[in-house]
Design a protein around this motif. Sequence first.
Motif, PDB file in Angstrom:
ATOM      1  N   PHE A 242      36.991  30.801  37.564  1.00 59.76           N
ATOM      2  CA  PHE A 242      36.565  30.030  36.397  1.00 59.76           C
ATOM      3  C   PHE A 242      37.276  30.575  35.153  1.00 59.76           C
ATOM      4  O   PHE A 242      37.272  31.792  34.935  1.00 59.76           O
ATOM      5  CB  PHE A 242      35.051  30.129  36.194  1.00 59.76           C
ATOM      6  N   PRO A 243      37.843  29.728  34.317  1.00 58.71           N
ATOM      7  CA  PRO A 243      38.554  30.215  33.129  1.00 58.71           C
ATOM      8  C   PRO A 243      37.640  30.923  32.133  1.00 58.71           C
ATOM      9  O   PRO A 243      38.087  31.802  31.399  1.00 58.71           O
ATOM     10  CB  PRO A 243      39.158  28.945  32.522  1.00 58.71           C
ATOM     11  N   PHE A 244      36.367  30.583  32.114  1.00 52.70           N
ATOM     12  CA  PHE A 244      35.446  31.150  31.131  1.00 52.70           C
ATOM     13  C   PHE A 244      34.840  32.486  31.577  1.00 52.70           C
ATOM     14  O   PHE A 244      34.144  33.143  30.804  1.00 52.70           O
ATOM     15  CB  PHE A 244      34.321  30.161  30.797  1.00 52.70           C
ATOM     16  N   THR A 245      35.057  32.904  32.838  1.00 47.34           N
ATOM     17  CA  THR A 245      34.567  34.218  33.290  1.00 47.34           C
ATOM     18  C   THR A 245      35.713  35.145  33.694  1.00 47.34           C
ATOM     19  O   THR A 245      35.480  36.331  33.946  1.00 47.34           O
ATOM     20  CB  THR A 245      33.623  34.064  34.502  1.00 47.34           C
ATOM     21  N   ARG A 246      36.929  34.616  33.720  1.00 42.65           N
ATOM     22  CA  ARG A 246      38.076  35.357  34.256  1.00 42.65           C
ATOM     23  C   ARG A 246      38.325  36.673  33.525  1.00 42.65           C
ATOM     24  O   ARG A 246      38.733  37.667  34.133  1.00 42.65           O
ATOM     25  CB  ARG A 246      39.310  34.466  34.184  1.00 42.65           C
ATOM     26  N   ASN A 247      38.060  36.713  32.225  1.00 41.96           N
ATOM     27  CA  ASN A 247      38.377  37.893  31.420  1.00 41.96           C
ATOM     28  C   ASN A 247      37.148  38.737  31.049  1.00 41.96           C
ATOM     29  O   ASN A 247      37.231  39.598  30.175  1.00 41.96           O
ATOM     30  CB  ASN A 247      39.098  37.454  30.144  1.00 41.96           C
ATOM     31  N   LEU A 248      36.034  38.491  31.710  1.00 43.55           N
ATOM     32  CA  LEU A 248      34.816  39.219  31.344  1.00 43.55           C
ATOM     33  C   LEU A 248      34.829  40.663  31.845  1.00 43.55           C
ATOM     34  O   LEU A 248      34.169  41.526  31.278  1.00 43.55           O
ATOM     35  CB  LEU A 248      33.582  38.491  31.901  1.00 43.55           C
ATOM     36  N   GLY A 249      35.527  40.941  32.932  1.00 42.96           N
ATOM     37  CA  GLY A 249      35.626  42.306  33.420  1.00 42.96           C
ATOM     38  C   GLY A 249      34.615  42.644  34.502  1.00 42.96           C
ATOM     39  O   GLY A 249      33.632  41.923  34.720  1.00 42.96           O
ATOM     40  N   ALA A 250      34.852  43.796  35.160  1.00 40.67           N
ATOM     41  CA  ALA A 250      34.017  44.212  36.283  1.00 40.67           C
ATOM     42  C   ALA A 250      32.601  44.585  35.838  1.00 40.67           C
ATOM     43  O   ALA A 250      31.640  44.420  36.597  1.00 40.67           O
ATOM     44  CB  ALA A 250      34.663  45.396  36.999  1.00 40.67           C
ATOM     45  N   GLY A 253      30.638  41.549  35.791  1.00 44.42           N
ATOM     46  CA  GLY A 253      30.404  41.166  37.187  1.00 44.42           C
ATOM     47  C   GLY A 253      29.291  41.981  37.814  1.00 44.42           C
ATOM     48  O   GLY A 253      28.458  41.452  38.566  1.00 44.42           O
ATOM     49  N   LEU A 254      29.250  43.275  37.490  1.00 46.42           N
ATOM     50  CA  LEU A 254      28.189  44.138  38.014  1.00 46.42           C
ATOM     51  C   LEU A 254      26.829  43.706  37.473  1.00 46.42           C
ATOM     52  O   LEU A 254      25.836  43.688  38.210  1.00 46.42           O
ATOM     53  CB  LEU A 254      28.476  45.588  37.634  1.00 46.42           C
ATOM     54  N   ALA A 255      26.775  43.348  36.185  1.00 45.25           N
ATOM     55  CA  ALA A 255      25.512  42.904  35.590  1.00 45.25           C
ATOM     56  C   ALA A 255      25.015  41.629  36.255  1.00 45.25           C
ATOM     57  O   ALA A 255      23.821  41.503  36.579  1.00 45.25           O
ATOM     58  CB  ALA A 255      25.693  42.689  34.083  1.00 45.25           C
ATOM     59  N   VAL A 256      25.911  40.673  36.472  1.00 47.77           N
ATOM     60  CA  VAL A 256      25.528  39.416  37.131  1.00 47.77           C
ATOM     61  C   VAL A 256      25.058  39.696  38.553  1.00 47.77           C
ATOM     62  O   VAL A 256      24.052  39.139  39.015  1.00 47.77           O
ATOM     63  CB  VAL A 256      26.712  38.429  37.132  1.00 47.77           C
ATOM     64  N   PHE A 257      25.760  40.580  39.255  1.00 45.67           N
ATOM     65  CA  PHE A 257      25.379  40.926  40.629  1.00 45.67           C
ATOM     66  C   PHE A 257      23.989  41.562  40.677  1.00 45.67           C
ATOM     67  O   PHE A 257      23.141  41.181  41.503  1.00 45.67           O
ATOM     68  CB  PHE A 257      26.412  41.867  41.230  1.00 45.67           C
ATOM     69  N   LEU A 284      25.042  34.044  29.703  1.00 44.35           N
ATOM     70  CA  LEU A 284      24.862  33.648  28.301  1.00 44.35           C
ATOM     71  C   LEU A 284      24.999  34.861  27.385  1.00 44.35           C
ATOM     72  O   LEU A 284      25.557  34.753  26.285  1.00 44.35           O
ATOM     73  CB  LEU A 284      23.490  32.987  28.109  1.00 44.35           C
ATOM     74  N   PHE A 285      24.492  36.009  27.828  1.00 44.44           N
ATOM     75  CA  PHE A 285      24.615  37.221  27.019  1.00 44.44           C
ATOM     76  C   PHE A 285      26.078  37.577  26.793  1.00 44.44           C
ATOM     77  O   PHE A 285      26.453  38.062  25.724  1.00 44.44           O
ATOM     78  CB  PHE A 285      23.893  38.388  27.703  1.00 44.44           C
ATOM     79  N   PHE A 286      26.922  37.335  27.804  1.00 49.16           N
ATOM     80  CA  PHE A 286      28.343  37.679  27.695  1.00 49.16           C
ATOM     81  C   PHE A 286      29.164  36.576  27.024  1.00 49.16           C
ATOM     82  O   PHE A 286      30.389  36.614  27.058  1.00 49.16           O
ATOM     83  CB  PHE A 286      28.911  37.998  29.078  1.00 49.16           C
ATOM     84  N   GLY A 287      28.488  35.606  26.418  1.00 54.14           N
ATOM     85  CA  GLY A 287      29.176  34.609  25.607  1.00 54.14           C
ATOM     86  C   GLY A 287      29.621  33.360  26.333  1.00 54.14           C
ATOM     87  O   GLY A 287      30.312  32.520  25.757  1.00 54.14           O
TER      88      GLY A 287
END
Length: 325
Positions: A242-250, A253-257, A284-287
């Motif tokens: 997804f283009p909107f999550t691609r640059n959020l970082g690991a 990803g850990l928080a979502v997991f 939503l917290f990560f923008g």
Amino acid sequence: MNKSISKGLRVFFFLSLGIIILWWLYKDQDPEKLTEILKKDVGYGWIFLSLIMGLLSHVSRTIRWQMLIEPVEKRPRTFNTFLAVMIGYLANLAIPRMGEISRCAVLSRYEEISFSRLVGTVVTERVLDLIMLLLSLALMIVLQYNAFVEVVNNKIDLTRVGNFFSSIWFLFSLGLSIALVYAFRKNISNSKIFVRLRGLWYKFKEGLFSYKNVKNKPMFFIHTLLIFTLYFLMIYVCFFGFPFTRNLGAGAGLAVFVFGSFGMVAPVQGGIGPWHFMVISTLLFFGVQAPQAAAFALLVHGSLNGMIVITGLLSLVALPIFNKK
């Protein structure tokens, strides 16, 4: 009330609750916007890679379960164990927590292993999974403390939980229960059902502490770590689709997991509703914008559970064929 009816009503209640949460999350979303995101903005190759990660985690779980079973009875065949694990995941989509019993029943039948001992090994697995989840939570707090504080403050009322366990009614009920058990302890210990349960407990305990006699302990703990690493990658690789999550970082990803995993703990089939709620809130917290977060949760949850349905049904078909004799 009949026990089967009571259980059915409980399952229906939690499923209805999950559907209501899901409806509440998506009722204000524009279906055309969601469809556009899913058609144009998704790299489905990453979703396919996520499914491979999921299957590999189930293979690792299969091997770890074999290692737990071997000290208490015999090492079951790998293919049968894998099929039992996948049938268990499928059963969880029908009735929450039924999967643990179902996979033990399947393996007990086809490998002629004590059901009680198998249940003990599964409890050991669940304890290890809980420890790994708490370690993942601790790592997430270190790396994403602001996200943790934001989600907990907004979504969980810890004061109400503390008030319940410190209330006079809870303490009175606990004290009364202990007093009754102590007063009738001789009657309880001599009852047929207690003797039967004690026999089952001994077999259950053998399975529960089977990890002490695991032959290759380093490999056992490697698989324990590998299972959760693959769980994390199963979610994180979807970020690149997804283009909107691609640059959020690991870290994101850990928080979502982690928050998604706590959503899966809810007694709702497949985490429907609670999982979406936790994942969307974290994104939503990560923008990430609401329609995009909703599309991410819908596709990732749907694809991973779709994989479980397909592999679970194929396992149901393959099991009697593989064990014709």
